[in-house]
Motif scaffolding. Structure first.
Motif, PDB file in Angstrom:
ATOM      1  N   HIS A  64     -52.215 -17.081 -11.149  1.00 18.80           N
ATOM      2  CA  HIS A  64     -51.488 -18.146 -11.842  1.00 18.80           C
ATOM      3  C   HIS A  64     -50.472 -17.608 -12.848  1.00 18.80           C
ATOM      4  CE1 HIS A  64     -55.204 -20.160 -10.452  1.00 18.80           C
ATOM      5  NE2 HIS A  64     -54.484 -21.257 -10.420  1.00 18.80           N
ATOM      6  N   ILE A  65     -50.188 -16.308 -12.804  1.00 14.92           N
ATOM      7  CA  ILE A  65     -49.420 -15.685 -13.877  1.00 14.92           C
ATOM      8  C   ILE A  65     -48.006 -16.249 -14.013  1.00 14.92           C
ATOM      9  CG2 ILE A  65     -48.597 -13.758 -12.462  1.00 14.92           C
ATOM     10  CD1 ILE A  65     -49.750 -13.587 -16.140  1.00 14.92           C
ATOM     11  N   ALA A  66     -47.364 -16.593 -12.907  1.00 15.56           N
ATOM     12  CA  ALA A  66     -46.004 -17.135 -12.996  1.00 15.56           C
ATOM     13  C   ALA A  66     -46.009 -18.484 -13.713  1.00 15.56           C
ATOM     14  CB  ALA A  66     -45.399 -17.268 -11.601  1.00 15.56           C
ATOM     15  N   GLN A  79     -42.420  -8.486 -21.917  1.00 17.39           N
ATOM     16  CA  GLN A  79     -42.637  -9.908 -21.665  1.00 17.39           C
ATOM     17  C   GLN A  79     -44.102 -10.182 -21.341  1.00 17.39           C
ATOM     18  OE1 GLN A  79     -41.599 -11.614 -17.828  1.00 17.39           O
ATOM     19  NE2 GLN A  79     -40.415 -13.227 -18.857  1.00 17.39           N
ATOM     20  N   ARG A  80     -44.693  -9.344 -20.510  1.00 13.76           N
ATOM     21  CA  ARG A  80     -46.094  -9.547 -20.140  1.00 13.76           C
ATOM     22  C   ARG A  80     -47.026  -9.353 -21.333  1.00 13.76           C
ATOM     23  NH1 ARG A  80     -48.470  -9.469 -14.857  1.00 13.76           N
ATOM     24  NH2 ARG A  80     -46.913  -9.937 -13.261  1.00 13.76           N
ATOM     25  N   ALA A  81     -46.716  -8.415 -22.203  1.00 15.95           N
ATOM     26  CA  ALA A  81     -47.539  -8.224 -23.397  1.00 15.95           C
ATOM     27  C   ALA A  81     -47.484  -9.465 -24.286  1.00 15.95           C
ATOM     28  CB  ALA A  81     -47.065  -6.991 -24.162  1.00 15.95           C
ATOM     29  N   ARG A  82     -46.282 -10.013 -24.485  1.00 17.83           N
ATOM     30  CA  ARG A  82     -46.147 -11.240 -25.278  1.00 17.83           C
ATOM     31  C   ARG A  82     -46.874 -12.399 -24.616  1.00 17.83           C
ATOM     32  NH1 ARG A  82     -41.482 -13.350 -25.140  1.00 17.83           N
ATOM     33  NH2 ARG A  82     -40.361 -11.936 -23.724  1.00 17.83           N
ATOM     34  N   LEU A  83     -46.761 -12.463 -23.305  1.00 12.07           N
ATOM     35  CA  LEU A  83     -47.395 -13.542 -22.557  1.00 12.07           C
ATOM     36  C   LEU A  83     -48.913 -13.494 -22.701  1.00 12.07           C
ATOM     37  CD1 LEU A  83     -47.534 -15.808 -20.474  1.00 12.07           C
ATOM     38  CD2 LEU A  83     -47.252 -14.083 -18.682  1.00 12.07           C
ATOM     39  N   PHE A 130     -46.147 -20.854 -21.344  1.00 16.43           N
ATOM     40  CA  PHE A 130     -46.164 -20.344 -22.716  1.00 16.43           C
ATOM     41  C   PHE A 130     -44.790 -19.886 -23.208  1.00 16.43           C
ATOM     42  CE2 PHE A 130     -50.778 -19.692 -21.910  1.00 16.43           C
ATOM     43  CZ  PHE A 130     -51.249 -20.405 -23.003  1.00 16.43           C
ATOM     44  N   LEU A 131     -44.028 -19.239 -22.350  1.00 18.13           N
ATOM     45  CA  LEU A 131     -42.766 -18.647 -22.785  1.00 18.13           C
ATOM     46  C   LEU A 131     -41.546 -19.430 -22.331  1.00 18.13           C
ATOM     47  CD1 LEU A 131     -43.481 -14.840 -22.128  1.00 18.13           C
ATOM     48  CD2 LEU A 131     -44.018 -16.209 -24.157  1.00 18.13           C
ATOM     49  N   GLY A 132     -41.731 -20.304 -21.345  1.00 20.04           N
ATOM     50  CA  GLY A 132     -40.583 -21.014 -20.794  1.00 20.04           C
ATOM     51  C   GLY A 132     -39.613 -20.079 -20.105  1.00 20.04           C
ATOM     52  N   GLU A 133     -40.152 -18.996 -19.542  1.00 21.73           N
ATOM     53  CA  GLU A 133     -39.323 -17.971 -18.914  1.00 21.73           C
ATOM     54  C   GLU A 133     -39.811 -17.680 -17.498  1.00 21.73           C
ATOM     55  OE1 GLU A 133     -38.800 -15.532 -23.173  1.00 21.73           O
ATOM     56  OE2 GLU A 133     -39.669 -14.547 -21.413  1.00 21.73           O
ATOM     57  N   ARG A 134     -38.909 -17.145 -16.719  1.00 22.51           N
ATOM     58  CA  ARG A 134     -39.269 -16.652 -15.394  1.00 22.51           C
ATOM     59  C   ARG A 134     -39.889 -15.271 -15.549  1.00 22.51           C
ATOM     60  NH1 ARG A 134     -36.730 -13.337 -11.718  1.00 22.51           N
ATOM     61  NH2 ARG A 134     -37.176 -13.722  -9.501  1.00 22.51           N
ATOM     62  N   LEU A 135     -40.934 -14.997 -14.795  1.00 17.60           N
ATOM     63  CA  LEU A 135     -41.622 -13.719 -14.892  1.00 17.60           C
ATOM     64  C   LEU A 135     -40.715 -12.597 -14.386  1.00 17.60           C
ATOM     65  CD1 LEU A 135     -44.496 -12.821 -15.772  1.00 17.60           C
ATOM     66  CD2 LEU A 135     -45.122 -12.857 -13.352  1.00 17.60           C
ATOM     67  N   ASP A 136     -40.450 -11.610 -15.245  1.00 17.81           N
ATOM     68  CA  ASP A 136     -39.545 -10.518 -14.869  1.00 17.81           C
ATOM     69  C   ASP A 136     -40.185  -9.546 -13.885  1.00 17.81           C
ATOM     70  OD1 ASP A 136     -37.546 -11.523 -16.491  1.00 17.81           O
ATOM     71  OD2 ASP A 136     -38.120 -10.306 -18.224  1.00 17.81           O
ATOM     72  N   LEU A 137     -41.454  -9.236 -14.110  1.00 17.07           N
ATOM     73  CA  LEU A 137     -42.183  -8.329 -13.223  1.00 17.07           C
ATOM     74  C   LEU A 137     -43.259  -9.127 -12.495  1.00 17.07           C
ATOM     75  CD1 LEU A 137     -42.739  -5.093 -15.371  1.00 17.07           C
ATOM     76  CD2 LEU A 137     -41.266  -5.333 -13.368  1.00 17.07           C
TER      77      LEU A 137
END
Length: 276
Positions: free
Chosen positions: A243-245, A11-15, A251-258
């Motif tokens: 600001h990563i969360a 997820q972080r790589a895509r982000l 960008f992804l419309g997702e909650r940060l997993d890590l």
């Protein structure tokens, strides 16, 4: 737990790929106030020379690395990230091979997932972006005095790449070429282990003796594929961590997993007051 780490790292790589595409493109994340513009455009690792450059396939982050730790509650969190010229993959490969040869029974009984498919897929995906049916690739290293030179040499040998330094390459109007005893030979793909700012003394850091003069223009005109793309170090900045969360949601419309390390951006009055 490894499945969760796997998903979180992907997820972080895509982000970060989406973030870099925007920072060097439309910059909507700045216009919409998710990130403070001055903190990005004023950052020394933001390469203005690469603004508007879209790498082949739109891939900025071919290889992503993260340092993970557990917090007091036992949760995995990201301590730091590497997006410019990540190291570590070669060490993991070398260690795995040594362990498998030293303890073959233990290695076999543990059912360890093989690393070879990852490296083969990584290599093939990058080579496939070159547009050549018989692409030639090189690994660009700062040289034997770099602390990670062992990994550079090991990876180049394992992946079948030419191990080169900046002085071994020439960026010309028609492409990037390797200087050989028989003349110039075209290089289609460069696995870059020289930091972005040192990669081109003409357009980036002028005192660099490690890069290839004209490399940025070769990238800009699509004459060579770089992995990773130039300019990724700006995404490693602490302001991004703070600001990563919000960036992930944007960008992804997702909650940060890590989650990352708790970080305060002192350019914000409330966060500055908390820090002080």
């Amino acid at each position: 737990q490894w499945a969760a780490i796997d998903a979180g790292v992907q997820q972080r790589a895509r982000l970060h790929n989406a973030l870099l595409a925007d920072l060097y493109g439309a910059q909507e994340v700045l216009r919409d106030g998710i990130l403070p513009p001055h903190a990005v455009e004023g950052h020394p690792q933001y390469l203005r020379a690469m603004r508007g450059v879209v790498p082949p396939g739109g891939v900025f982050v071919h290889l992503y690395a993260a340092d993970l730790v557990r917090d007091a509650a036992g949760r995995w969190i990201v301590l730091s990230e590497r997006l410019d010229a990540p190291t570590g993959a070669g060490y993991a490969l070398e260690n795995r091979i040594v362990v498998s040869q030293t303890f073959p029974e233990l290695y076999r009984d543990a059912g360890v997932r093989r690393l070879a498919p990852f490296f083969q897929g990584w290599r093939d995906s990058i080579m496939g972006l070159s547009g050549s049916t018989t692409p030639r690739a090189a690994l660009l290293t700062p040289g034997p005095y770099n602390e990670a030179y062992f990994e550079h040499a090991y990876l180049a040998r394992y992946l079948g790449l030419s191990l080169v330094e900046g002085q071994d390459l020439a960026a010309l109007d028609t492409g990037v070429f390797l200087r050989t005893l028989s003349g110039l030979e075209r290089v289609d793909v460069i696995f870059r282990r020289v930091d972005s700012e040192f990669a081109d003394p003409l357009e980036l850091r002028h005192d660099s003796a490690l890069g290839v003069p004209g490399l940025a223009e070769a990238v800009r005109s699509g004459r060579v594929v770089l992995a990773n793309a130039l300019g990724g170090a700006v995404a490693e900045a602490p302001v991004i961590t703070a600001h990563i969360a919000a960036i992930c949601d944007y960008f992804l419309g997702e909650r940060l997993d890590l989650p990352g390390m708790p970080t305060l951006w002192c350019g914000d009055a409330d966060q500055a007051a908390t820090a002080l």
